[in-house]
Scaffold this motif. Structure first.
Motif, PDB file in Angstrom:
ATOM      1  N   UNK A  47      14.008  -3.385   4.879  1.00 31.95           N
ATOM      2  CA  UNK A  47      14.184  -3.845   3.495  1.00 31.95           C
ATOM      3  C   UNK A  47      13.843  -2.727   2.514  1.00 31.95           C
ATOM      4  N   UNK A  48      14.484  -2.739   1.367  1.00 30.92           N
ATOM      5  CA  UNK A  48      14.233  -1.698   0.384  1.00 30.92           C
ATOM      6  C   UNK A  48      12.776  -1.652  -0.075  1.00 30.92           C
ATOM      7  N   UNK A  49      12.113  -2.805  -0.006  1.00 29.41           N
ATOM      8  CA  UNK A  49      10.718  -2.865  -0.447  1.00 29.41           C
ATOM      9  C   UNK A  49       9.751  -2.307   0.584  1.00 29.41           C
ATOM     10  N   UNK A  50      10.253  -1.987   1.783  1.00 28.67           N
ATOM     11  CA  UNK A  50       9.351  -1.580   2.874  1.00 28.67           C
ATOM     12  C   UNK A  50       9.338  -0.084   3.119  1.00 28.67           C
ATOM     13  N   UNK A  51      10.466   0.594   2.894  1.00 19.44           N
ATOM     14  CA  UNK A  51      10.560   2.011   3.232  1.00 19.44           C
ATOM     15  C   UNK A  51      10.582   2.836   1.956  1.00 19.44           C
ATOM     16  N   UNK A  90       4.105   0.731   7.354  1.00 17.02           N
ATOM     17  CA  UNK A  90       4.258   1.210   5.986  1.00 17.02           C
ATOM     18  C   UNK A  90       4.754   0.118   5.054  1.00 17.02           C
ATOM     19  N   UNK A  91       4.259   0.112   3.826  1.00 12.86           N
ATOM     20  CA  UNK A  91       4.707  -0.864   2.830  1.00 12.86           C
ATOM     21  C   UNK A  91       4.284  -0.407   1.434  1.00 12.86           C
ATOM     22  N   UNK A  92       5.010  -0.865   0.451  1.00 14.32           N
ATOM     23  CA  UNK A  92       4.650  -0.611  -0.941  1.00 14.32           C
ATOM     24  C   UNK A  92       3.593  -1.596  -1.402  1.00 14.32           C
ATOM     25  N   UNK A  93       2.770  -1.172  -2.348  1.00 13.34           N
ATOM     26  CA  UNK A  93       1.981  -2.112  -3.133  1.00 13.34           C
ATOM     27  C   UNK A  93       2.102  -1.710  -4.600  1.00 13.34           C
ATOM     28  N   UNK A  94       1.363  -2.374  -5.472  1.00 20.67           N
ATOM     29  CA  UNK A  94       1.540  -2.143  -6.902  1.00 20.67           C
ATOM     30  C   UNK A  94       1.103  -0.751  -7.340  1.00 20.67           C
ATOM     31  N   UNK A  95       0.309  -0.065  -6.508  1.00 21.56           N
ATOM     32  CA  UNK A  95      -0.245   1.229  -6.914  1.00 21.56           C
ATOM     33  C   UNK A  95       0.369   2.426  -6.196  1.00 21.56           C
ATOM     34  N   UNK A  96       1.106   2.205  -5.129  1.00 27.64           N
ATOM     35  CA  UNK A  96       1.649   3.328  -4.382  1.00 27.64           C
ATOM     36  C   UNK A  96       2.268   2.876  -3.074  1.00 27.64           C
ATOM     37  N   UNK A  97       2.177   3.738  -2.062  1.00 32.83           N
ATOM     38  CA  UNK A  97       2.728   3.413  -0.748  1.00 32.83           C
ATOM     39  C   UNK A  97       1.591   3.389   0.259  1.00 32.83           C
ATOM     40  N   UNK A  98       1.543   2.342   1.070  1.00 27.68           N
ATOM     41  CA  UNK A  98       0.455   2.152   2.024  1.00 27.68           C
ATOM     42  C   UNK A  98       0.902   2.462   3.441  1.00 27.68           C
ATOM     43  N   UNK A 104     -10.694  -5.430   1.904  1.00 23.99           N
ATOM     44  CA  UNK A 104     -10.809  -6.168   0.646  1.00 23.99           C
ATOM     45  C   UNK A 104      -9.848  -5.655  -0.417  1.00 23.99           C
ATOM     46  N   UNK A 105      -9.397  -4.422  -0.268  1.00 22.51           N
ATOM     47  CA  UNK A 105      -8.475  -3.846  -1.238  1.00 22.51           C
ATOM     48  C   UNK A 105      -7.027  -3.944  -0.819  1.00 22.51           C
ATOM     49  N   UNK A 106      -6.750  -4.718   0.241  1.00 17.33           N
ATOM     50  CA  UNK A 106      -5.383  -4.865   0.733  1.00 17.33           C
ATOM     51  C   UNK A 106      -5.088  -4.047   1.964  1.00 17.33           C
ATOM     52  N   UNK A 107      -6.091  -3.369   2.521  1.00 17.71           N
ATOM     53  CA  UNK A 107      -5.925  -2.546   3.703  1.00 17.71           C
ATOM     54  C   UNK A 107      -6.412  -3.247   4.960  1.00 17.71           C
ATOM     55  N   UNK A 108      -6.870  -2.485   5.935  1.00 16.94           N
ATOM     56  CA  UNK A 108      -7.113  -1.043   5.812  1.00 16.94           C
ATOM     57  C   UNK A 108      -5.815  -0.247   5.774  1.00 16.94           C
ATOM     58  N   UNK A 109      -5.815   0.771   4.945  1.00 17.92           N
ATOM     59  CA  UNK A 109      -4.618   1.588   4.785  1.00 17.92           C
ATOM     60  C   UNK A 109      -4.959   2.881   4.060  1.00 17.92           C
ATOM     61  N   UNK A 110      -4.053   3.815   4.179  1.00 20.44           N
ATOM     62  CA  UNK A 110      -4.100   5.041   3.393  1.00 20.44           C
ATOM     63  C   UNK A 110      -3.052   4.890   2.297  1.00 20.44           C
ATOM     64  N   UNK A 111      -3.495   4.947   1.042  1.00 22.47           N
ATOM     65  CA  UNK A 111      -2.574   4.760  -0.078  1.00 22.47           C
ATOM     66  C   UNK A 111      -2.121   6.118  -0.613  1.00 22.47           C
ATOM     67  N   UNK A 112      -0.816   6.336  -0.609  1.00 25.80           N
ATOM     68  CA  UNK A 112      -0.211   7.560  -1.127  1.00 25.80           C
ATOM     69  C   UNK A 112       0.261   7.286  -2.553  1.00 25.80           C
ATOM     70  N   UNK A 113      -0.245   8.047  -3.508  1.00 26.94           N
ATOM     71  CA  UNK A 113       0.147   7.855  -4.908  1.00 26.94           C
ATOM     72  C   UNK A 113       0.576   9.200  -5.504  1.00 26.94           C
ATOM     73  N   UNK A 114       1.347   9.138  -6.555  1.00 24.78           N
ATOM     74  CA  UNK A 114       1.774  10.347  -7.246  1.00 24.78           C
ATOM     75  C   UNK A 114       3.182  10.762  -6.846  1.00 24.78           C
TER      76      UNK A 114
END
Length: 206
Positions: free
Chosen positions: A197-201, A129-137, A168-178
């Motif tokens: 780290x706070x940026x990871x969870x 699991x990790x954050x990206x600019x659009x949500x949580x991956x 190509x979009x930074x995955x493969x991953x499932x992005x959770x947004x909202x």
């Protein structure tokens, strides 16, 4: 002050099935007459430390070592794998049922009735699991493309509908947004481990 959900990983009893969260990520499981072994190559040592604890509270012994060392003694075979940490369980019959549920022949396959329960989601998040600019991956296995859609469906049934993104979009991953889905994920995962780290969870939004 917010209250913990009855379905939080902090309050649900740990189950061996929860370790399927490593298989939702890039984990692998193998079977032999001596039992099954679950292993995963992780990018960070903190992930190995937290998952080692998840194994032990489920009465499954495990160990971790640097990927370069694992490669030198033949525990890894991927060429060019010199960074990260290899976490692997002991070979045990305690993992036999997990191996049967997550494989079809020699191929990793998502159980047909998989429930994205709190413990499984916590293990998956700790592994990938990790954050990206659009949500949580929630990271997926690039070598097991057929697992992506079933995992996305299981998450959707748990109130965590997300968008599948490719390499190509930074995955493969499932992005959770909202906000609602993020809050649902936080609710399921429970208390962040001290090593993360706070940026990871994912954390509650204020």
């Amino acid at each position: 002050m917010s209250q913990l959900s009855f379905f939080s990983a902090d309050l649900t009893p740990p189950r061996v099935e929860d370790l399927g969260g490593l298989l939702a990520a890039n984990g692998q499981i193998s079977r032999s007459a001596d039992g099954a072994r679950l292993s995963i190559l992780l990018p960070d040592e903190w992930r190995a430390k937290t998952l080692l604890r998840e194994f032990r509270v489920r009465d499954v012994e495990a160990e971790y070592l640097p990927a370069a060392e694992a490669l030198s003694i033949g525990l890894l075979t991927e060429e060019g794998t010199t960074t990260g940490v290899l976490l692997r369980s002991s070979r045990t019959h305690e993992l036999d049922a997990l191996a049967r549920e997550w494989t079809r022949g020699a191929v990793k396959s998502v159980p047909s009735a998989l429930v994205a329960a709190a413990g499984l989601m916590r293990c998956w998040t700790l592994a990938a699991g990790r954050h990206d600019e659009a949500g949580y991956l929630l990271g997926l296995d690039r070598h097991a493309v057929d697992t992506w859609e079933p995992l996305a469906s299981a998450c959707a049934r748990a109130g965590l509908a997300g968008a599948l993104i490719g390499p190509r979009g930074g995955g493969p991953a499932l992005r959770i947004v909202g906000h609602r889905r993020h809050a649902r994920l936080v609710e399921l995962l429970g208390t962040p481990p001290p090593e993360a780290p706070k940026t990871a969870f994912p954390l509650p939004e204020h």
